[in-house]
Design an enzyme around this catalytic site. Structure first.
Site, PDB file in Angstrom:
ATOM      1  N   CYS A  46       0.798  -1.165   0.020  1.00 24.34           N
ATOM      2  CA  CYS A  46       0.040   0.001   0.038  1.00 24.34           C
ATOM      3  C   CYS A  46       0.785   1.320  -0.144  1.00 24.34           C
ATOM      4  O   CYS A  46       0.360   2.343  -0.357  1.00 24.34           O
ATOM      5  CB  CYS A  46      -0.973   0.114   1.261  1.00 24.34           C
ATOM      6  N   SER A  47       2.246   1.093   0.744  1.00 21.24           N
ATOM      7  CA  SER A  47       3.038   2.450   0.773  1.00 21.24           C
ATOM      8  C   SER A  47       3.391   2.773  -0.687  1.00 21.24           C
ATOM      9  O   SER A  47       3.235   3.807  -1.035  1.00 21.24           O
ATOM     10  CB  SER A  47       4.141   2.131   1.541  1.00 21.24           C
TER      11      SER A  47
END
Lengths: 170, 182
Positions: A46-47
């Protein structure tokens, strides 16, 4: 309950973005909203996903859209993540009652207690115009978002809207 | 793994930086960021692939600087484009990756070492860096990548399809395409 589909009215919500500030979906009426549900702060996929969106804020603004990212993490985790990664958009905390907004959009993973990795494009009337559920470990990129925004009638008339959607999160 | 948004949206053209045989069976295209450590790790592996498949492979590099995550990625991309004006794109591309660990912590000062290492004229490069076409080109690469489904760096496309997997299987996937064509 499954992923809310295009044509559905987007469920309203008000969530904390910081310990003392909240963001309500209805504040963005008249502009398009990208909702990016993601499982957890600090997890690598997700980063990368949010890092990509962070580079596209000007493009989203050109398409009259505001990005809101949502996970079940608390506001202090969000604050630390935003500072560390230099994110310039709100990270909303679907923390109490946990996952209520993710449930309303049909993207809560009961088994793991996390939001699924899901994207929604909501138009200025508050109607979902595109939605997409990505497999948990797969970064969906931004092609689908950009395509959905470009297809909105309000963006189709070759009218460049002022970039006042570029306001940063507090 | 492929999905509908993972097809190269901008075909390879004369505007691209291309290495190798124009008629190669396989085109390996990378969207990369010069300050991205994962791209730095991929660099020698791409070189190995180029060496291994030689005339059967052409390699294309496009810019995808994640400028918020990597504060000197944009400047590094601009520097590579300024070197390209002098016909030295690939020399600068290679220098940036081979020396990433040395220049990245030093930012602009670290990048100046690249200008000297390639024996480029500093005043010419500085003037070229002010040309808005340089920025426009990098942005064009970036947005083409977004439309092609790039989701991070490096992203590799094999004959126009986004490749999602580890490097060993990328090598084998390329080998299979070549074998099928022979």
């Amino acid at each position: 309950m499954s992923l809310l589909a295009a044509g559905t009215a987007a469920p309203e919500f008000t969530l904390h973005a910081t310990p003392d500030q909240s963001v309500a979906l209805k504040e963005f009426r008249g502009r398009n909203v990208i909702l990016a549900f993601y499982p957890a702060d600090w997890s690598p996929v997700c980063s990368d996903q949010l890092a990509l969106y962070n580079e596209l804020l000007d493009e989203f603004a050109r398409l009259n859209a505001q990005l809101l990212a949502i996970s079940v993490d608390g506001v202090w985790s969000h604050a630390a993540l935003a500072r560390e990664r230099k994110y310039h958009f709100p990270l909303l905390s679907d923390f109490e009652p946990k996952g209520r907004v993710a449930r309303a959009y049909g993207v809560y993973d009961e088994q793991h207690g996390l939001a699924q990795r899901a994207l929604f494009v909501i138009d200025g009337e508050g109607v979902i115009r595109w939605s997409y559920l990505s497999p948990m470990g797969v970064n969906p990129g931004a092609a689908g978002i950009v395509k959905a925004l470009e297809a909105l009638p309000s963006n189709n008339i070759q009218k460049t809207l002022p970039a006042d959607g570029a306001q940063e999160a507090p | 793994m492929l999905h509908e948004d993972a097809i190269l949206a901008v075909p390879v053209s004369a505007h691209d930086h291309v290495q190798g045989n124009a008629h190669a069976v396989v085109t390996l295209l990378e969207y990369g960021d010069f300050q991205c450590p994962a791209c730095g790790s991929a660099y020698p592996l791409v070189k190995q692939i180029q060496h291994r498949y030689a005339g059967n492979l052409r390699f294309v590099f496009r810019h995808f600087p994640l400028a918020q995550a990597h504060p000197y990625a944009q400047l590094a991309a601009e520097l590579a484009e300024a070197a390209a004006v002098e016909g030295r794109f690939w020399a600068m591309h290679d220098w940036l990756y081979e020396n990433q660990a040395a220049w990245a912590p030093r930012g602009a000062a670290g990048l100046e070492a690249g200008v000297r290492a390639l024996d480029l004229d500093e005043a010419t490069i500085a003037a070229t860096l002010r040309d808005p076409d340089i920025d426009a080109r990098i942005r064009r690469d970036f947005m083409g990548g977004v439309h092609s489904g790039v989701n991070g760096t490096p992203s590799f496309y094999v004959n126009g399809y986004l490749y999602q997997g580890d490097f060993d299987s990328l090598v084998h996937a390329i080998g299979r395409v070549i074998a099928r064509q022979q």
